[in-house]
Design an enzyme around this catalytic site. Structure first.
Site, PDB file in Angstrom:
ATOM      1  N   GLY A 127      -3.767 100.886 -81.617  1.00 23.62           N
ATOM      2  CA  GLY A 127      -3.857 101.641 -80.363  1.00 23.62           C
ATOM      3  C   GLY A 127      -2.562 102.401 -80.127  1.00 23.62           C
ATOM      4  O   GLY A 127      -1.811 102.729 -81.047  1.00 23.62           O
ATOM      5  N   GLY A 128      -2.284 102.634 -78.858  1.00 22.30           N
ATOM      6  CA  GLY A 128      -1.084 103.379 -78.486  1.00 22.30           C
ATOM      7  C   GLY A 128       0.193 102.722 -78.976  1.00 22.30           C
ATOM      8  O   GLY A 128       1.233 103.384 -79.091  1.00 22.30           O
ATOM      9  N   GLY A 180      10.397 132.727-101.470  1.00 22.58           N
ATOM     10  CA  GLY A 180      10.860 132.145-100.212  1.00 22.58           C
ATOM     11  C   GLY A 180      11.491 130.782-100.436  1.00 22.58           C
ATOM     12  O   GLY A 180      12.407 130.384 -99.709  1.00 22.58           O
ATOM     13  N   ALA A 181      11.007 130.084-101.443  1.00 24.63           N
ATOM     14  CA  ALA A 181      11.534 128.746-101.693  1.00 24.63           C
ATOM     15  C   ALA A 181      13.021 128.804-102.057  1.00 24.63           C
ATOM     16  O   ALA A 181      13.777 127.880-101.769  1.00 24.63           O
ATOM     17  CB  ALA A 181      10.726 128.062-102.785  1.00 24.63           C
TER      18      ALA A 181
HETATM   19  C1  HXC Z   1      -3.829  89.095 -75.190  1.00 18.73           C
HETATM   20  C2  HXC Z   1      -4.188  88.573 -77.379  1.00 18.73           C
HETATM   21  C3  HXC Z   1      -4.219  89.927 -77.720  1.00 18.73           C
HETATM   22  C4  HXC Z   1      -4.016  90.877 -76.689  1.00 18.73           C
HETATM   23  C5  HXC Z   1      -4.516  88.803 -79.514  1.00 18.73           C
HETATM   24  N1  HXC Z   1      -4.403  87.905 -78.519  1.00 18.73           N
HETATM   25  N2  HXC Z   1      -4.421  90.048 -79.047  1.00 18.73           N
HETATM   26  N3  HXC Z   1      -4.005  88.163 -76.132  1.00 18.73           N
HETATM   27  N4  HXC Z   1      -3.836  90.400 -75.444  1.00 18.73           N
HETATM   28  N5  HXC Z   1      -4.022  92.153 -76.924  1.00 18.73           N
HETATM   29  C6  HXC Z   1      -4.414  86.476 -78.625  1.00 18.73           C
HETATM   30  C7  HXC Z   1      -5.794  85.958 -78.992  1.00 18.73           C
HETATM   31  O1  HXC Z   1      -6.579  85.814 -77.845  1.00 18.73           O
HETATM   32  C8  HXC Z   1      -5.427  84.627 -79.607  1.00 18.73           C
HETATM   33  O2  HXC Z   1      -5.157  83.745 -78.553  1.00 18.73           O
HETATM   34  C9  HXC Z   1      -4.116  84.910 -80.317  1.00 18.73           C
HETATM   35  O3  HXC Z   1      -3.589  86.084 -79.699  1.00 18.73           O
HETATM   36  C10 HXC Z   1      -4.278  85.182 -81.776  1.00 18.73           C
HETATM   37  O4  HXC Z   1      -5.300  86.150 -81.953  1.00 18.73           O
HETATM   38  P1  HXC Z   1      -6.455  85.979 -83.025  1.00 18.73           P
HETATM   39  O5  HXC Z   1      -7.513  86.932 -82.673  1.00 18.73           O
HETATM   40  O6  HXC Z   1      -6.813  84.529 -83.146  1.00 18.73           O
HETATM   41  O7  HXC Z   1      -5.705  86.403 -84.358  1.00 18.73           O
HETATM   42  P2  HXC Z   1      -6.249  87.243 -85.587  1.00 18.73           P
HETATM   43  O8  HXC Z   1      -7.572  86.691 -86.020  1.00 18.73           O
HETATM   44  O9  HXC Z   1      -5.154  87.266 -86.593  1.00 18.73           O
HETATM   45  O10 HXC Z   1      -6.506  88.704 -85.021  1.00 18.73           O
HETATM   46  C11 HXC Z   1      -5.449  89.494 -84.608  1.00 18.73           C
HETATM   47  C12 HXC Z   1      -5.947  90.749 -83.895  1.00 18.73           C
HETATM   48  C13 HXC Z   1      -6.975  90.384 -82.817  1.00 18.73           C
HETATM   49  C14 HXC Z   1      -6.566  91.701 -84.954  1.00 18.73           C
HETATM   50  C15 HXC Z   1      -4.724  91.460 -83.329  1.00 18.73           C
HETATM   51  O11 HXC Z   1      -6.397  89.355 -81.995  1.00 18.73           O
HETATM   52  C16 HXC Z   1      -7.322  91.518 -81.951  1.00 18.73           C
HETATM   53  O12 HXC Z   1      -8.140  92.352 -82.324  1.00 18.73           O
HETATM   54  N6  HXC Z   1      -6.730  91.534 -80.765  1.00 18.73           N
HETATM   55  C17 HXC Z   1      -7.028  92.568 -79.781  1.00 18.73           C
HETATM   56  C18 HXC Z   1      -6.391  93.857 -80.221  1.00 18.73           C
HETATM   57  C19 HXC Z   1      -6.554  94.895 -79.178  1.00 18.73           C
HETATM   58  O13 HXC Z   1      -7.628  95.455 -78.961  1.00 18.73           O
HETATM   59  N7  HXC Z   1      -5.492  95.139 -78.411  1.00 18.73           N
HETATM   60  C20 HXC Z   1      -5.467  96.103 -77.405  1.00 18.73           C
HETATM   61  C21 HXC Z   1      -5.249  97.428 -78.168  1.00 18.73           C
HETATM   62  S1  HXC Z   1      -5.090  98.736 -77.085  1.00 18.73           S
HETATM   63  P3  HXC Z   1      -5.509  82.189 -78.607  1.00 18.73           P
HETATM   64  O14 HXC Z   1      -5.116  81.676 -77.266  1.00 18.73           O
HETATM   65  O15 HXC Z   1      -6.950  82.086 -78.902  1.00 18.73           O
HETATM   66  O16 HXC Z   1      -4.662  81.657 -79.697  1.00 18.73           O
HETATM   67  C22 HXC Z   1      -3.497  98.744 -76.832  1.00 18.73           C
HETATM   68  C23 HXC Z   1      -3.089  99.820 -75.963  1.00 18.73           C
HETATM   69  C24 HXC Z   1      -1.655 100.084 -76.093  1.00 18.73           C
HETATM   70  O17 HXC Z   1      -2.744  98.006 -77.300  1.00 18.73           O
HETATM   71  C25 HXC Z   1      -1.448 101.369 -75.389  1.00 18.73           C
HETATM   72  C26 HXC Z   1      -0.050 101.785 -75.383  1.00 18.73           C
HETATM   73  C27 HXC Z   1       0.056 103.161 -74.823  1.00 18.73           C
END
Ligand code: HXC
Length: 521
Positions: free
Chosen positions: A169-170, A411-412
């Protein structure tokens, strides 16, 4: 008193465990190191000085008030690498997947502010699930605060990112603004939207690795400057990279004592390298490997190539010449004849601008037939992107030395740090061909009628071609006008470069005062 000391001990131990032993084991099972193990491997032993160890998040939604971890998913502090200071942060995936909360972002911002104030590089070790979903817009605000600081620090202190897990994401835009991005094959991923969203929107089936893995970003997108098989290699190479660059824009890169070379690089005592005389093939259309030239010219063959797998028709990287750290920009005749295309242009421009921001002299090794022709290149903006490279060379005020080994056409010729755009020393080997265009193209344009009306057009073409080559495909016309300072034997190049960069240590040059320039993006 002992109770109070005991409490501090207990809290420290708790903080060191991050999200707990189970989560640490899970992290290891994924083939990843923990945030603290990474720091230990990166910095000088015992040099890490942590701050904000006891910071906790302040959220209570979705039951978060019952789930708090000391440090809140990121370890921050100062350390030394080869005795020189750095600031760093290391995201801790064992705590909420390293996701970025308000408090987590504040920690990163605090360390960035301190790095900027003290004028030392910042290294970010990223391993995060992105915005802490439970905190909503507060987390987005935290990212924006980091992006702003990345931008403010750009050109002031070097910023290095290692992406060692997810970065989606961002969140990708913080590493993207930094100067260098390292990734690890198979464990790190960067993308704006993941494979599932891609499938929904574009109906493409793509794996995490293909979409945003290290090799994809190192070779296809150019987002990553380095891709390694292991985290350990990433840390070794961050250390190596830092050895070439200064702490901040007012500092100078560390200079190493220049040991007079022994026989291994084929040197004679007077710094001549006879092997260089044999590099250029007799046939001007035959490729040779510019990496060989580089490894002969740089001290102890020590060269850190950047963006090795992206646009390999242009080589960029850091080395030392006579003990002085330099940035090398070199055409690679072994790949697409060293032609300049869109990717090579933007790769070169970004590297040159880094060097210029941080007082790192530039060495250009030139063998370029021109810019890449074709609709694909024209429609995608070779004019716009080629202009970046030209702009970057023009605006650079650091010491700039060019060696034309063979072709410098069209040009290069102008773009690749010619005399006209403030090259300080411009050398050419006797094998140099400096002209508006390659002999065949040139003859076909200016003698078209002559050739078409000849009794034996083929013979006439060859005759005119030989005359043209004799007259123009050499360095002497440019040397007559002082566009080339000296035509040198290849074997003399190291000596010339050592002298040039020593002399240019006191160079002063500047650009007109302005708010900032408007490089064609
Ligand atoms: C809160 C999160 C989290 C998040 C993971 N966790 N991402 N908690 N916010 N964004 C937590 C999970 O709930 C889990 O908690 C622990 O971290 C480990 O995650 P797992 O899923 O068990 O690990 P894994 O299988 O290795 O997968 C990793 C992952 C997946 C691919 C990153 O967790 C995932 O898809 N997370 C969401 C990603 C996402 O969509 N993020 C938002 C993106 S948008 P527990 O308690 O169960 O251990 C964004 C916007 C930014 O970031 C904008 C900036 C401008």
């Amino acid at each position: 008193m002992s109770d109070k000391f005991e409490k501090l001990n207990r809290l420290r131990e708790e903080a060191l465990l991050g999200g707990g032993q189970k989560k640490i084991d899970e992290q290891h099972a994924k083939g990843k190191l923990t945030a603290r193990e990474r720091i230990e491997l990166l910095v000088d032993a015992g040099s890490f000085d942590e701050i904000d160890m006891f910071v906790k998040h302040r959220s209570s939604d979705f039951g978060l008030d019952k789930k708090k971890f000391l440090g809140d998913g990121v370890v921050t502090g100062f350390a030394r690498i080869d005795g020189r200071p750095i600031a760093l942060f290391s995201q801790d995936f064992t705590v909420f997947g390293g996701s970025l909360s308000e408090a987590h972002a504040e920690k990163i911002c605090k360390i960035m502010d301190l790095a900027l104030k003290t004028g030392i590089p910042i290294v970010g070790l990223n391993d995060s699930g992105g915005a802490r979903i439970q905190e909503g817009v507060v987390s987005l605000g935290g990212y924006a605060e980091i992006f702003l600081r990345n931008t403010m620090a750009s050109g002031v202190i070097p910023q290095i990112s290692a992406v060692l897990g997810p970065c989606a994401g961002g969140a990708v835009y913080s590493p993207a603004i930094t100067d260098f991005v390292f990734m690890v094959k198979n464990t790190s991923h960067m993308f704006v939207t993941g494979p599932n969203v891609v499938k929904t929107v574009t109906h493409e089936d793509v794996s995490f690795e293909d979409l945003g893995g290290a090799e994809t970003h190192a070779a296809k997108s150019g987002v990553a400057h380095f891709a390694y098989d292991s985290e350990i290699e990433v840390f070794e190479n961050i250390r190596k990279l830092l050895s070439f660059i200064p702490l901040n824009w007012k500092d100078k890169s560390p200079e190493k004592e220049f040991e007079m070379p022994s026989g291994e690089q084929g040197f004679n005592d007077d710094l001549t390298i006879p092997k260089l005389d044999d590099i250029i093939p007799d046939n001007p259309n035959k490729p040779y490997d510019m990496c060989e030239v580089i490894s002969l010219l740089v001290d102890k063959g020590d060269f850190l190539e950047i963006h090795k797998n992206y646009a390999p028709n242009l080589i960029v990287g850091f080395a030392r010449i006579g003990g002085i750290s330099v940035g090398i920009v070199a055409n690679q005749p072994a790949v697409m004849a060293g032609v300049l295309d869109i990717n090579a242009s933007s790769k070169g421009a970004r590297f040159i601008r880094f060097c210029d921001s941080f007082n790192i002299p530039l060495l250009v090794l030139e063998d370029v037939p021109g810019f890449m022709p074709g609709t694909e290149q024209e429609w995608n903006g070779i004019i716009r992107h080629g202009a970046k490279l030209l702009f970057a060379f023009c605006e650079a005020t650091v010491p700039k030395v060019t060696v034309i080994t063979r072709k410098a056409y069209g040009g290069a010729y102008d773009v690749m740090n010619s005399k006209h755009i403030r090259g300080d020393f411009n050398y050419a080997w006797p094998t140099a061909e400096i002209a508006v265009m390659g002999p065949k193209g040139a003859v076909e344009v200016i003698f078209k009628r002559d050739i078409d009306s000849a009794e034996k057009p083929e013979e006439r073409l060859n005759q005119l071609l030989n005359e043209f080559i004799e007259k123009f495909a050499n360095p002497y016309i440019a040397a007559e006008r002082g566009y080339i300072d000296s035509v040198i034997f290849p074997r003399e190049t190291k000596l010339k470069l050592v002298n040039a960069f020593q002399l240019l240590k006191t160079k002063v040059d500047s650009n007109p005062k302005k708010k900032h320039n408007n490089i064609p993006l």
